[in-house]
Design an enzyme around this catalytic site. Structure first.
Site, PDB file in Angstrom:
ATOM      1  N   ARG A 177       0.833  -1.228   0.000  1.00 30.26           N
ATOM      2  CA  ARG A 177       0.000   0.000   0.000  1.00 30.26           C
ATOM      3  C   ARG A 177       0.864   1.273   0.000  1.00 30.26           C
ATOM      4  O   ARG A 177       0.529   2.266   0.673  1.00 30.26           O
ATOM      5  CB  ARG A 177      -0.946   0.030   1.206  1.00 30.26           C
ATOM      6  CG  ARG A 177      -1.913  -1.098   1.253  1.00 30.26           C
ATOM      7  CD  ARG A 177      -2.916  -1.103   0.102  1.00 30.26           C
ATOM      8  NE  ARG A 177      -3.684  -2.324   0.145  1.00 30.26           N
ATOM      9  CZ  ARG A 177      -3.327  -3.452  -0.506  1.00 30.26           C
ATOM     10  NH1 ARG A 177      -2.257  -3.471  -1.279  1.00 30.26           N
ATOM     11  NH2 ARG A 177      -4.064  -4.529  -0.416  1.00 30.26           N
ATOM     12  N   SER A 229     -10.101   0.205   4.132  1.00 29.26           N
ATOM     13  CA  SER A 229      -9.356  -0.233   5.322  1.00 29.26           C
ATOM     14  C   SER A 229      -8.579   0.941   5.900  1.00 29.26           C
ATOM     15  O   SER A 229      -7.810   1.588   5.192  1.00 29.26           O
ATOM     16  CB  SER A 229      -8.372  -1.347   4.957  1.00 29.26           C
ATOM     17  OG  SER A 229      -9.092  -2.493   4.590  1.00 29.26           O
ATOM     18  N   GLU A 299      -3.434   3.100   6.982  1.00 31.47           N
ATOM     19  CA  GLU A 299      -3.294   2.889   5.534  1.00 31.47           C
ATOM     20  C   GLU A 299      -3.811   4.137   4.814  1.00 31.47           C
ATOM     21  O   GLU A 299      -3.305   4.515   3.766  1.00 31.47           O
ATOM     22  CB  GLU A 299      -4.109   1.658   5.120  1.00 31.47           C
ATOM     23  CG  GLU A 299      -4.102   1.391   3.629  1.00 31.47           C
ATOM     24  CD  GLU A 299      -4.804   0.080   3.247  1.00 31.47           C
ATOM     25  OE1 GLU A 299      -4.696  -0.920   3.992  1.00 31.47           O
ATOM     26  OE2 GLU A 299      -5.469   0.069   2.199  1.00 31.47           O
TER      27      GLU A 299
END
Ligand SMILES: Cc1cc2nc3c(=O)[nH]c(=O)nc-3n(C[C@H](O)[C@H](O)[C@H](O)COP(=O)(O)OP(=O)(O)OC[C@H]3O[C@@H](n4cnc5c(N)ncnc54)[C@H](O)[C@@H]3O)c2cc1C
Length: 308
Positions: A177, A229, A299
């Site tokens: 990510r 998320s 994230e």
């Protein structure tokens, strides 16, 4: 907020929208103002305006779907380029493989649709992934064991000096990510991306995509507003499972709530503030740390807050 004259951005002065609140564009439904906003029509406009900001020393930020970024209620003193338009094309290589070329403002949903219509395989995992190509490349978006880094071949970028150049996969320093683009904001703004894909059967590609969408529907609160998320999965662990084990499902601050369906999602409702959302992020992080000695790393990108 700095007060910028629209004429600074000639010939795009009529497209300049001063002091716009970003809550109206953010998928989280929250976010304060920016110094000025442009809705980008195409790559040429994005390139010219980035070059103009560099020339005039005006700070800028390119945003796509705003499905992975939280902007504080105070906002940020910068020009925002809202990059939500773009086209997609492909070429077939001598070895039969396919190069898919997408403008950074094209939606990922549009790219997945294009692949189904043209019998191109390799992007099925992104079915149901919101946002734009630019956001997905920047954050090395991924799902179901696949991620952008595996298909990214090259990109056309505008660098911090305003020059247009080509970069390849190695230049991106992709990680979980993350990418060089994410950590050095504005060093390279993506104009176009080229993905290396394969020929496939339309029916199979479509069916695979539908299966992934169905899995998302069953496990994620996709009918509500969120930023996906919130935390990265720690090595060998699931952030969602830790948050759930800490008893935080349903925990609410203001109009932001830890999702009952997926504990790593924070859902929001109309009237939510970025402060609600951010307080909840901090609370979840603190509670999980106190209980399991695991520090969850966000994230999502958070702009204008102390906790990054
Ligand atoms: C319901 C839901 C499900 C999700 N599921 C997933 C998932 O399965 N996997 C996953 O990885 N993510 C997921 N996400 C998060 C998010 O959708 C992705 O990260 C998406 O790729 C972000 O794209 P965006 O256009 O919204 O980016 P934004 O949120 O608009 O921007 C994110 C970052 O990208 C930068 N950026 C945007 N465009 C450019 C550009 N042209 N050049 C340089 N930098 C740029 C921005 O400056 C910012 O730093 C989900 C989100 C939601 C709401």
């Amino acid at each position: 907020m700095r007060n910028l004259k629209p004429s600074l951005f000639s010939p795009y002065e009529n497209a300049f929208s001063p002091a716009e609140p970003l809550s109206g564009y953010a998928f989280s439904l929250c976010g304060g103002p920016c110094a000025g906003l442009f809705r980008i029509e195409d790559g040429e406009m994005l390139k010219n305006l980035v070059q103009c900001c560099i020339r005039e020393s005006v700070p800028y930020k390119v945003l796509g779907g705003m499905t992975n970024i939280l902007i504080s209620d105070e906002g940020f003193d910068s020009i925002v380029f809202l990059n939500r338009k773009g086209s997609i094309s492909h070429t077939i290589q001598n070895d039969g493989s396919i190069l898919l070329e997408a403008d950074s403002g094209a939606s990922m949903a549009g790219a997945v649709r294009y692949c189904i219509e043209n019998g191109i395989s390799g992007l099925e995992w992104a079915a149901g992934l919101p946002g734009t190509i630019g956001g997905a490349v920047c954050g090395n978006a991924g799902a179901f064991g696949a991620e952008i880094s595996q298909i990214f071949s090259s990109g056309t970028v505008i660098d911090e000096n305003g020059s247009v150049r080509t970069i390849d996969n190695a230049d991106m320093n992709f990680a979980y990510r993350s990418s060089a683009m994410k950590h050095q904001s504005n060093k390279n703004i993506l104009l176009k991306a080229v993905f290396h894909l394969e020929k496939g059967l339309k029916e199979q590609i479509s069916a695979k995509g539908e299966t992934y969408k169905e899995t998302r529907r069953n496990t994620q609160p996709i009918d509500q507003h969120s930023l996906g998320s919130v935390f990265k999965n720690p090595e060998g662990e699931s952030a969602g499972k830790l948050i759930q084990a800490a008893g935080l499902k349903g925990f609410t601050i203001g109009k932001a709530q830890v999702s009952m369906k997926h504990a790593n999602f924070i859902t929001t409702e109309k009237g939510v503030t970025s402060t609600d959302y951010h307080r909840l992020v901090v609370h979840v992080q603190k509670t999980v740390f106190e209980q399991f000695r695991v520090l969850l790393e966000p994230e999502i990108e958070m702009l204008g807050f102390e906790l990054k």
